[in-house]
Scaffold this motif. Sequence first.
Motif, PDB file in Angstrom:
ATOM      1  N   GLU A 149       0.840  -1.222   0.000  1.00 11.78           N
ATOM      2  CA  GLU A 149       0.000   0.000   0.000  1.00 11.78           C
ATOM      3  C   GLU A 149       0.867   1.260   0.000  1.00 11.78           C
ATOM      4  O   GLU A 149       0.405   2.330  -0.336  1.00 11.78           O
ATOM      5  N   LYS A 150       2.170   1.092   0.314  1.00  8.60           N
ATOM      6  CA  LYS A 150       3.030   2.298   0.260  1.00  8.60           C
ATOM      7  C   LYS A 150       3.150   2.804  -1.179  1.00  8.60           C
ATOM      8  O   LYS A 150       3.452   3.959  -1.440  1.00  8.60           O
ATOM      9  N   VAL A 151       2.848   1.911  -2.119  1.00  7.50           N
ATOM     10  CA  VAL A 151       2.939   2.288  -3.540  1.00  7.50           C
ATOM     11  C   VAL A 151       1.977   3.454  -3.829  1.00  7.50           C
ATOM     12  O   VAL A 151       2.176   4.253  -4.725  1.00  7.50           O
ATOM     13  N   GLY A 152       0.937   3.557  -2.971  1.00  8.64           N
ATOM     14  CA  GLY A 152      -0.045   4.603  -3.220  1.00  8.64           C
ATOM     15  C   GLY A 152       0.240   5.865  -2.439  1.00  8.64           C
ATOM     16  O   GLY A 152      -0.608   6.742  -2.304  1.00  8.64           O
ATOM     17  N   ALA A 153       1.475   5.963  -1.892  1.00  7.92           N
ATOM     18  CA  ALA A 153       1.709   7.076  -0.963  1.00  7.92           C
ATOM     19  C   ALA A 153       2.702   8.094  -1.516  1.00  7.92           C
ATOM     20  O   ALA A 153       3.286   8.871  -0.788  1.00  7.92           O
ATOM     21  N   GLY A 210      -2.301   3.286  -7.863  1.00  7.66           N
ATOM     22  CA  GLY A 210      -3.346   3.667  -6.896  1.00  7.66           C
ATOM     23  C   GLY A 210      -4.233   2.481  -6.552  1.00  7.66           C
ATOM     24  O   GLY A 210      -4.541   2.229  -5.382  1.00  7.66           O
ATOM     25  N   ASN A 211      -4.620   1.705  -7.572  1.00 11.16           N
ATOM     26  CA  ASN A 211      -5.516   0.579  -7.311  1.00 11.16           C
ATOM     27  C   ASN A 211      -4.791  -0.562  -6.598  1.00 11.16           C
ATOM     28  O   ASN A 211      -5.379  -1.233  -5.743  1.00 11.16           O
ATOM     29  N   ILE A 212      -3.514  -0.748  -6.932  1.00 11.59           N
ATOM     30  CA  ILE A 212      -2.745  -1.787  -6.201  1.00 11.59           C
ATOM     31  C   ILE A 212      -2.736  -1.443  -4.713  1.00 11.59           C
ATOM     32  O   ILE A 212      -3.058  -2.259  -3.851  1.00 11.59           O
ATOM     33  N   ALA A 213      -2.411  -0.185  -4.428  1.00  9.50           N
ATOM     34  CA  ALA A 213      -2.357   0.245  -3.011  1.00  9.50           C
ATOM     35  C   ALA A 213      -3.725   0.071  -2.371  1.00  9.50           C
ATOM     36  O   ALA A 213      -3.852  -0.418  -1.240  1.00  9.50           O
ATOM     37  N   PHE A 214      -4.761   0.397  -3.106  1.00  6.65           N
ATOM     38  CA  PHE A 214      -6.124   0.313  -2.553  1.00  6.65           C
ATOM     39  C   PHE A 214      -6.454  -1.133  -2.189  1.00  6.65           C
ATOM     40  O   PHE A 214      -6.885  -1.421  -1.065  1.00  6.65           O
ATOM     41  N   PHE A 215      -6.190  -2.052  -3.141  1.00  3.54           N
ATOM     42  CA  PHE A 215      -6.548  -3.455  -2.860  1.00  3.54           C
ATOM     43  C   PHE A 215      -5.627  -4.054  -1.808  1.00  3.54           C
ATOM     44  O   PHE A 215      -6.044  -4.860  -0.979  1.00  3.54           O
ATOM     45  N   ALA A 265      -4.335  -2.421   0.718  1.00  2.04           N
ATOM     46  CA  ALA A 265      -4.806  -1.914   2.024  1.00  2.04           C
ATOM     47  C   ALA A 265      -6.077  -2.674   2.417  1.00  2.04           C
ATOM     48  O   ALA A 265      -6.234  -3.110   3.556  1.00  2.04           O
ATOM     49  N   ARG A 266      -6.956  -2.902   1.441  1.00  2.00           N
ATOM     50  CA  ARG A 266      -8.224  -3.585   1.767  1.00  2.00           C
ATOM     51  C   ARG A 266      -7.929  -5.037   2.137  1.00  2.00           C
ATOM     52  O   ARG A 266      -8.519  -5.590   3.078  1.00  2.00           O
ATOM     53  N   GLY A 267      -6.951  -5.636   1.445  1.00  2.00           N
ATOM     54  CA  GLY A 267      -6.580  -7.025   1.768  1.00  2.00           C
ATOM     55  C   GLY A 267      -6.131  -7.096   3.216  1.00  2.00           C
ATOM     56  O   GLY A 267      -6.508  -7.970   3.983  1.00  2.00           O
ATOM     57  N   LYS A 268      -5.391  -6.082   3.645  1.00  2.00           N
ATOM     58  CA  LYS A 268      -4.851  -6.050   5.019  1.00  2.00           C
ATOM     59  C   LYS A 268      -6.019  -5.961   6.010  1.00  2.00           C
ATOM     60  O   LYS A 268      -6.085  -6.660   7.008  1.00  2.00           O
ATOM     61  N   GLU A 269      -6.995  -5.095   5.673  1.00  2.00           N
ATOM     62  CA  GLU A 269      -8.139  -4.907   6.592  1.00  2.00           C
ATOM     63  C   GLU A 269      -8.891  -6.218   6.765  1.00  2.00           C
ATOM     64  O   GLU A 269      -9.283  -6.597   7.856  1.00  2.00           O
ATOM     65  N   VAL A 270      -9.054  -6.919   5.641  1.00  2.00           N
ATOM     66  CA  VAL A 270      -9.852  -8.162   5.691  1.00  2.00           C
ATOM     67  C   VAL A 270      -9.139  -9.201   6.561  1.00  2.00           C
ATOM     68  O   VAL A 270      -9.730  -9.817   7.432  1.00  2.00           O
ATOM     69  N   SER A 271      -7.826  -9.333   6.337  1.00  2.00           N
ATOM     70  CA  SER A 271      -7.114 -10.440   7.052  1.00  2.00           C
ATOM     71  C   SER A 271      -6.892 -10.080   8.507  1.00  2.00           C
ATOM     72  O   SER A 271      -7.014  -8.943   8.911  1.00  2.00           O
TER      73      SER A 271
END
Lengths: 208, 276, 208, 261
Positions: free
Chosen positions: B4-8, B263-268, B270-276
């Motif tokens: 997700e740092k890729v989106g920062a 942006g979308n890689i970072a988004f998914f 981050a969301r993957g992290k939230e789910v797990s």
Amino acid sequence: MIATDISIWIAAFFTIAATSYVFKDNIIFKFAEYTFIGVAAGHALVMGVENVKKYGWSHLKGGEIIYIIPFIVGVLLYFRYHPTYYWLYRYGIAFLVGQGIGLSMRGMVHTDFIKQIAATAGPLVAETALGTLNTIIIFILTITSLTHFIFTVKQVHIGTMSWLPKIGRYGMLLAFGAAFGNTVMTRFSQYQGRMLFLLRDWLGIVAP
Amino acid sequence: MGLEKVGALPRWLVMTIVVVLMAIPLIKPLGILPVISESTMDYYNAIDQLKPGDVVLFDIGFGSGGYPTLGPASIAILRHCFSKDLKVVIMATQQEGAVIYPLIMDKVKPEEVYGAKYGEDYVFLGYIAGVQTAMAAVLGDLHSAAPVDYTGKSIDTLPMMANIKNADDIDVVAYLTTAGEIAEGWVYQAYSRYKKTTCGGWLSMMTPSLKPYYDTGALTGMLDGIRGAAEYEKLIGEPGDAMKTTDILNLTQLWVLILVILGNIAFFAARGKEVS
Amino acid sequence: MYKREIPLLITFLSGMVAVLEYYFPTDATKNAFTVLKNWGIVIAAFALGFGAVNLFIVYGRRFRKAPNPVDRVFSIWLLVLLVITALVGVSLSSASDQYQWIYNSIYLPLGATMYASLCFYMTAGAYKVLRAKTLDSTLLLITAFLVILGNTPLSAAIWKGFFSWRMWIFDVIVSGAYRGIRIGVGIGSIVLGIRTLLGMETGYLGRR
Amino acid sequence: MVWLIPEGRLTPFITLILMWIITLISIYYGKKGKFSVRRIPGLDKIEEAVGRAVEMGKPIFDIIGMGSFTSVYAPQTVAGLSVLGYVSKLCAEKGAKLIAPQAAVDVMPVAVEIVRQSYAEAGKLDELDVDEQLPYLSGTQFAWASGIIGMAARLKPAANVMIGPFWAESMMFAETFARVGAYQVAGTARLYQLPFFAAVADYVLIGEEIFAADAYLTKDPVKIGSLFSQDVYKLIAILLSVIGAILSTAGVKVIVDVLSK
């Protein structure tokens, strides 16, 4: 070779100033925006005066006395700012609004309604298989996007029929994606034109 | 999972890279020629099939906002008209058209390059107020609508205007604009009312909503923003600012695509992290 | 009576003459409409001065009352520029070199750059906000991506398919969806036009 | 030439006459309450937005654009005001903080009146601070845009409703509010700005949906009547297209011929 003409330097300053708000809103940008508004309004005034001279006065001078009427109505427009006789301004606005609607309505029913239906009502089969597929997709998208904008007939939105507006919405979203892509190109190409001005006409780094 | 740092990337860095990517192709052009699309071809052919002496009504329907893209397009179209010895009646339905005209003519140079003379081969009526009212007035009765040209000289003193009285004497109506009202206005007045061959050009963000007119034949040709302008320059064989500007698109648009992917890689991620 | 009814009658009549001249282009309707069209140009030219008058009212008041001095300086600067542009334009004509100098140095760079700089916003937007979050945004993202890709000559040079995909999206999806939208907009404008010509929609008369 | 009507204009002429008649009849029956407008999903999304603002205890923005009543886009400003009435009523009832910056000098007093009325009906007039919640930012486009962006960055709102006419500044609004994490419901009938709202907002009202929302909320018989007449023309367009396509595919070009008379 760097520009020596002061006009190019002022234009370069304003080009950079007009870009600065993107990085951070600042006073230089505010100065640029107020300058823009002032000059734009001044230009509109000049165009107004010249148009009245070219297209009103030349007729009057040519003896067509009837052209005194648009002059009077035109002056009355400025009663808009008068506390009591504001309504005199309505004659000019009414004429412009009426003429504007008449000029577009008369053609619109032909080009925006009849011709669009005639194109959709054409044969669905084309020479090639891909051509036929494309025509059918265009046909479906046109019909379904129209159903999406039906608000007072509830049957279109209930049960199996409700699939039509849904497909219409998806089709429109796909089309908005294409419009978004083209808008990205529009804004970039506009600014790239300015970059060409900065690097070629101003700094002379780029060959003419 | 540091994805997700890729989106920062910081905002200012993302924008500075855009500026750099714009400068590179200007200094070292890639020179990739655009592919000609059908709508630009139709615009070109509508003018190309005219015979010397035919009349084109050209409308400068844009101002400073459209100048970086539609300026080069106007230059290409007018060069095409003059190279074919056509009579060109130029007018402006947008307020700034009157002061855009000299900028275009400085580049086209009708006298030096094509031997065209003002008043015999081309005339400029200037800005005429009223948008569709101006269009309908000029097409209906030109001498009564615009008795004088942009400098105030009477139309009757200009030789070419003797046999250009109204829409019947005009062969093609060509316009470029940034305003929807002007783009639609010419469809309603030039095509629907007077049945003229009409070609329209505009910013590419306007193409989707105006394409139905080209699809149904109301507009014979269509220029899709800077792409159309660059293709037209290629068709008349005189590369200009449109081609230079399109060349830059290669890097800046690819940078936008990369950013969308990152942006979308970072988004998914981050969301993957939230789910797990 | 003459405050509302006559202006509404003028709206109706000026609209009707335009519609009649389209469907019954006899010499009578054409000549009558020619005069009205030329009047329309003159009245529209008079209306071009509204911008300047509005600015004098708004920024004249702000110059007198604005608390912070920066606003006051900018307000007076805006009005001064407006007057200078108007004076040069009216006295020397808009075709004069001095007026062209003002346009090339100030108006052109600002007008061309102000909206062009949105490309930086779009870049930040594409990076931070364009997400395949919902089905709606995913659909939009697919076509946006393919169109941006197809719009770059480099991609077409790598594989011609990118260019033909981009053209297919425009020739089928955009043509289909936007034909439905165009019919809807056309119908909406005609009905709004009918209501305005019949005096049911009077916002343009101004509220008093 | 048919009774002086040139070639290719007979069908448009008859169509226009029919449109005038059907529109007037529809408005007449609209006044008798014969029609009703369906509740478009956009209004439920707006209710969700206000709910989110209450949950998170953060303000909700409602921006109606910078259009004025005398501009050609006045109907979109009027639609924006109707939605503002709806949002302010929900905010008053549920206790969310409404922020509605203003840009048009002639529209602002009407907007303030609408919001004050909503708060008065909910008996919460004392909670409303007009100067803070409905500030006049500016009439010039970019000063208006940067004013709102500044407020959004400072207040970090939970939601943002943008219904009305928008120009190039729509991209700046949509991007900034999304970056601040606001749940956005956006809609406009200006076709060139729709792609930004569709790309960035959580829910977009497409084109004429904002007029349907206006008619649904205000229950204005003239608007509902004319919406019905527009639906009639769309249904006619669909029928003619479907029948025409089937016949044309079978080689019978009668519909297309009639349409080009």
